[in-house]
Design a protein around this motif. Sequence first.
Motif, PDB file in Angstrom:
ATOM      1  N   GLN A   1      67.810  32.303  66.086  1.00 52.68           N
ATOM      2  CA  GLN A   1      66.270  31.776  66.138  1.00 52.68           C
ATOM      3  C   GLN A   1      65.863  31.100  64.914  1.00 52.68           C
ATOM      4  OE1 GLN A   1      63.623  34.333  68.065  1.00 52.68           O
ATOM      5  NE2 GLN A   1      65.013  34.397  69.780  1.00 52.68           N
ATOM      6  N   VAL A   2      66.290  31.768  63.754  1.00 48.00           N
ATOM      7  CA  VAL A   2      65.570  31.281  62.507  1.00 48.00           C
ATOM      8  C   VAL A   2      66.214  30.189  61.875  1.00 48.00           C
ATOM      9  CG1 VAL A   2      65.107  32.039  59.977  1.00 48.00           C
ATOM     10  CG2 VAL A   2      64.662  33.611  61.770  1.00 48.00           C
ATOM     11  N   ASN A   3      67.612  30.202  62.258  1.00 48.37           N
ATOM     12  CA  ASN A   3      68.289  28.917  61.683  1.00 48.37           C
ATOM     13  C   ASN A   3      67.978  27.738  62.495  1.00 48.37           C
ATOM     14  OD1 ASN A   3      69.838  30.452  60.057  1.00 48.37           O
ATOM     15  ND2 ASN A   3      71.682  30.712  61.379  1.00 48.37           N
ATOM     16  N   GLU A   4      67.469  27.846  63.601  1.00 53.76           N
ATOM     17  CA  GLU A   4      67.286  26.561  64.374  1.00 53.76           C
ATOM     18  C   GLU A   4      65.869  26.225  64.116  1.00 53.76           C
ATOM     19  OE1 GLU A   4      68.243  25.616  68.444  1.00 53.76           O
ATOM     20  OE2 GLU A   4      70.375  25.632  67.224  1.00 53.76           O
ATOM     21  N   ARG A   5      64.945  27.294  63.765  1.00 54.55           N
ATOM     22  CA  ARG A   5      63.778  26.885  63.496  1.00 54.55           C
ATOM     23  C   ARG A   5      63.616  26.176  62.202  1.00 54.55           C
ATOM     24  NH1 ARG A   5      60.598  32.105  62.753  1.00 54.55           N
ATOM     25  NH2 ARG A   5      61.260  31.818  60.605  1.00 54.55           N
ATOM     26  N   GLU A   6      64.233  26.313  61.103  1.00 54.75           N
ATOM     27  CA  GLU A   6      64.350  26.270  59.841  1.00 54.75           C
ATOM     28  C   GLU A   6      65.088  24.844  59.665  1.00 54.75           C
ATOM     29  OE1 GLU A   6      62.450  27.465  57.130  1.00 54.75           O
ATOM     30  OE2 GLU A   6      61.567  28.622  58.880  1.00 54.75           O
ATOM     31  N   TYR A   7      66.205  24.815  60.395  1.00 56.21           N
ATOM     32  CA  TYR A   7      67.248  23.760  60.235  1.00 56.21           C
ATOM     33  C   TYR A   7      67.375  22.648  61.370  1.00 56.21           C
ATOM     34  CZ  TYR A   7      67.988  26.250  55.826  1.00 56.21           C
ATOM     35  OH  TYR A   7      67.580  27.079  54.912  1.00 56.21           O
ATOM     36  N   GLY A   8      66.804  23.052  62.539  1.00 53.19           N
ATOM     37  CA  GLY A   8      67.356  22.142  63.530  1.00 53.19           C
ATOM     38  C   GLY A   8      68.269  22.588  64.411  1.00 53.19           C
ATOM     39  N   GLN A   9      68.425  22.081  65.614  1.00 52.34           N
ATOM     40  CA  GLN A   9      69.347  22.282  66.629  1.00 52.34           C
ATOM     41  C   GLN A   9      70.729  22.556  66.219  1.00 52.34           C
ATOM     42  OE1 GLN A   9      68.866  20.446  70.235  1.00 52.34           O
ATOM     43  NE2 GLN A   9      70.185  21.606  71.592  1.00 52.34           N
ATOM     44  N   GLY A  10      71.325  23.615  66.369  1.00 57.23           N
ATOM     45  CA  GLY A  10      72.771  23.781  65.977  1.00 57.23           C
ATOM     46  C   GLY A  10      72.951  23.583  64.468  1.00 57.23           C
ATOM     47  N   LYS A  11      72.132  23.765  63.841  1.00 54.84           N
ATOM     48  CA  LYS A  11      72.334  23.692  62.218  1.00 54.84           C
ATOM     49  C   LYS A  11      72.038  25.151  61.692  1.00 54.84           C
ATOM     50  CE  LYS A  11      71.301  18.807  61.924  1.00 54.84           C
ATOM     51  NZ  LYS A  11      70.370  17.808  61.199  1.00 54.84           N
ATOM     52  N   PHE A  12      72.627  25.255  60.364  1.00 51.93           N
ATOM     53  CA  PHE A  12      72.521  26.414  59.491  1.00 51.93           C
ATOM     54  C   PHE A  12      72.589  26.171  58.101  1.00 51.93           C
ATOM     55  CE2 PHE A  12      76.540  26.144  61.406  1.00 51.93           C
ATOM     56  CZ  PHE A  12      77.440  26.261  60.238  1.00 51.93           C
ATOM     57  N   PRO A  13      72.201  26.981  57.146  1.00 48.31           N
ATOM     58  CA  PRO A  13      72.404  26.698  55.903  1.00 48.31           C
ATOM     59  C   PRO A  13      73.734  26.558  55.308  1.00 48.31           C
ATOM     60  CG  PRO A  13      71.245  28.888  56.285  1.00 48.31           C
ATOM     61  CD  PRO A  13      71.578  27.971  57.414  1.00 48.31           C
ATOM     62  N   ASP A  14      73.881  25.634  54.318  1.00 49.75           N
ATOM     63  CA  ASP A  14      75.231  25.651  53.576  1.00 49.75           C
ATOM     64  C   ASP A  14      75.051  26.648  52.506  1.00 49.75           C
ATOM     65  OD1 ASP A  14      73.683  24.159  51.902  1.00 49.75           O
ATOM     66  OD2 ASP A  14      75.049  22.269  52.336  1.00 49.75           O
ATOM     67  N   ASP A  15      76.184  26.790  51.686  1.00 50.74           N
ATOM     68  CA  ASP A  15      76.138  27.667  50.458  1.00 50.74           C
ATOM     69  C   ASP A  15      75.251  27.192  49.565  1.00 50.74           C
ATOM     70  OD1 ASP A  15      78.245  28.999  51.798  1.00 50.74           O
ATOM     71  OD2 ASP A  15      79.529  28.846  50.509  1.00 50.74           O
ATOM     72  N   LYS A  16      74.877  25.772  49.420  1.00 49.86           N
ATOM     73  CA  LYS A  16      74.183  25.355  48.304  1.00 49.86           C
ATOM     74  C   LYS A  16      72.615  25.845  48.656  1.00 49.86           C
ATOM     75  CE  LYS A  16      72.669  21.395  45.905  1.00 49.86           C
ATOM     76  NZ  LYS A  16      72.709  19.765  46.003  1.00 49.86           N
ATOM     77  N   GLU A  17      72.493  25.541  50.042  1.00 47.87           N
ATOM     78  CA  GLU A  17      71.048  26.222  50.563  1.00 47.87           C
ATOM     79  C   GLU A  17      70.681  27.528  50.504  1.00 47.87           C
ATOM     80  OE1 GLU A  17      67.112  25.869  52.551  1.00 47.87           O
ATOM     81  OE2 GLU A  17      68.205  24.686  51.163  1.00 47.87           O
ATOM     82  N   CYS A  18      71.639  28.414  50.846  1.00 43.90           N
ATOM     83  CA  CYS A  18      71.755  29.885  50.580  1.00 43.90           C
ATOM     84  C   CYS A  18      71.494  30.323  49.218  1.00 43.90           C
ATOM     85  CB  CYS A  18      73.029  30.362  50.973  1.00 43.90           C
ATOM     86  SG  CYS A  18      73.407  30.240  52.830  1.00 43.90           S
ATOM     87  N   ASN A  19      71.898  29.836  48.113  1.00 46.29           N
ATOM     88  CA  ASN A  19      71.730  29.826  46.866  1.00 46.29           C
ATOM     89  C   ASN A  19      70.700  29.400  46.105  1.00 46.29           C
ATOM     90  OD1 ASN A  19      74.375  31.802  46.581  1.00 46.29           O
ATOM     91  ND2 ASN A  19      75.536  30.172  46.678  1.00 46.29           N
ATOM     92  N   ARG A  20      70.083  28.308  46.655  1.00 41.36           N
ATOM     93  CA  ARG A  20      68.894  27.703  46.107  1.00 41.36           C
ATOM     94  C   ARG A  20      67.654  28.631  45.998  1.00 41.36           C
ATOM     95  NH1 ARG A  20      64.062  25.132  48.434  1.00 41.36           N
ATOM     96  NH2 ARG A  20      64.904  25.736  50.571  1.00 41.36           N
ATOM     97  N   VAL A  21      67.140  28.697  44.564  1.00 41.27           N
ATOM     98  CA  VAL A  21      66.337  29.611  44.217  1.00 41.27           C
ATOM     99  C   VAL A  21      64.944  29.126  44.541  1.00 41.27           C
ATOM    100  CG1 VAL A  21      65.062  30.567  42.037  1.00 41.27           C
ATOM    101  CG2 VAL A  21      67.419  30.192  42.040  1.00 41.27           C
ATOM    102  N   VAL A  22      64.136  29.869  45.338  1.00 41.63           N
ATOM    103  CA  VAL A  22      62.896  29.424  45.669  1.00 41.63           C
ATOM    104  C   VAL A  22      61.569  30.211  45.195  1.00 41.63           C
ATOM    105  CG1 VAL A  22      64.044  29.082  48.244  1.00 41.63           C
ATOM    106  CG2 VAL A  22      63.016  31.379  47.700  1.00 41.63           C
ATOM    107  N   GLY A  23      61.921  31.121  44.411  1.00 39.65           N
ATOM    108  CA  GLY A  23      60.755  31.725  43.691  1.00 39.65           C
ATOM    109  C   GLY A  23      61.300  32.929  42.766  1.00 39.65           C
ATOM    110  N   HIS A  24      60.315  33.788  42.185  1.00 41.23           N
ATOM    111  CA  HIS A  24      60.790  34.897  41.398  1.00 41.23           C
ATOM    112  C   HIS A  24      60.040  36.133  41.789  1.00 41.23           C
ATOM    113  CE1 HIS A  24      62.460  31.434  38.985  1.00 41.23           C
ATOM    114  NE2 HIS A  24      63.143  32.372  38.550  1.00 41.23           N
ATOM    115  N   ASP A  25      60.500  37.279  41.851  1.00 46.11           N
ATOM    116  CA  ASP A  25      59.853  38.252  41.911  1.00 46.11           C
ATOM    117  C   ASP A  25      58.921  38.780  40.746  1.00 46.11           C
ATOM    118  OD1 ASP A  25      61.261  39.853  40.251  1.00 46.11           O
ATOM    119  OD2 ASP A  25      62.507  40.983  41.557  1.00 46.11           O
ATOM    120  N   LYS A  26      58.046  39.888  40.948  1.00 43.53           N
ATOM    121  CA  LYS A  26      57.269  40.462  39.944  1.00 43.53           C
ATOM    122  C   LYS A  26      57.767  40.734  38.672  1.00 43.53           C
ATOM    123  CE  LYS A  26      55.415  43.676  42.738  1.00 43.53           C
ATOM    124  NZ  LYS A  26      54.631  44.686  43.201  1.00 43.53           N
ATOM    125  N   LEU A  27      59.028  41.111  38.624  1.00 40.13           N
ATOM    126  CA  LEU A  27      59.905  41.392  37.508  1.00 40.13           C
ATOM    127  C   LEU A  27      60.640  40.077  36.761  1.00 40.13           C
ATOM    128  CD1 LEU A  27      61.491  44.887  38.587  1.00 40.13           C
ATOM    129  CD2 LEU A  27      59.436  44.313  37.078  1.00 40.13           C
TER     130      LEU A  27
END
Length: 199
Positions: free
Chosen positions: A46-72
């Motif tokens: 469900q999350v893959n479909e919602r975020e990337y479209g029908q039948g799609k999922f993230p590739d390695d580059k997308e998985c490793n993409r930095v989207v932010g930083h934590d408090k540390l």
Amino acid sequence: MPSTPAVVRAAQAMRGLLTLKDFLNEAEVAQVEAVLVQCAREADFQVNEREYGQGKFPDDKECNRVVGHDKLGRKIRRSMELGTMKHEVAFACVERELGEKFPDHFTREPRYGKEPTTGGYSITDTRWDSLVPDLVLHFVRNANHIQRLYDFYFPCTASKKSNPLGDTGETVRQKLDKYKELSGAEQPALVTPQLGISR
């Protein structure tokens, strides 16, 4: 001496308490585990479909993409963000599927802290140095008396999906060894969409 309505009600209530089982039997545990696997797979899909479209999922580059930083200042990668989303969907599924059937026998994300006097662990509100498994099956209304313990894990990269447990089960050990001090958690399990239940 004839029974009064109050005496009858008290006897019925006592019978009700006596028939409420302390713990789940093996067949019931198997039912719970089947639901956990189903929920992990549904959440992943469900999350893959919602975020990337029908039948799609993230590739390695997308998985490793930095989207932010934590408090540390540590990097938050897309794989972590997706994992958080998938956990929420899986938890909602578990509540929906098990909430009515076993409401007194499971707890989502209980927090266990070490008791200074005994050195053992028990339910706590303290965040420091506590253990927080995703789901605990336990004796009736007593999350301190663990029957089974589970963590969801949603691998993102191709290599982690093809081998979610890592070489010789390394990932399982890394993720589950932290629970070895919890009484009753001798068989903690990892739940993945790819492999189901792994111990």
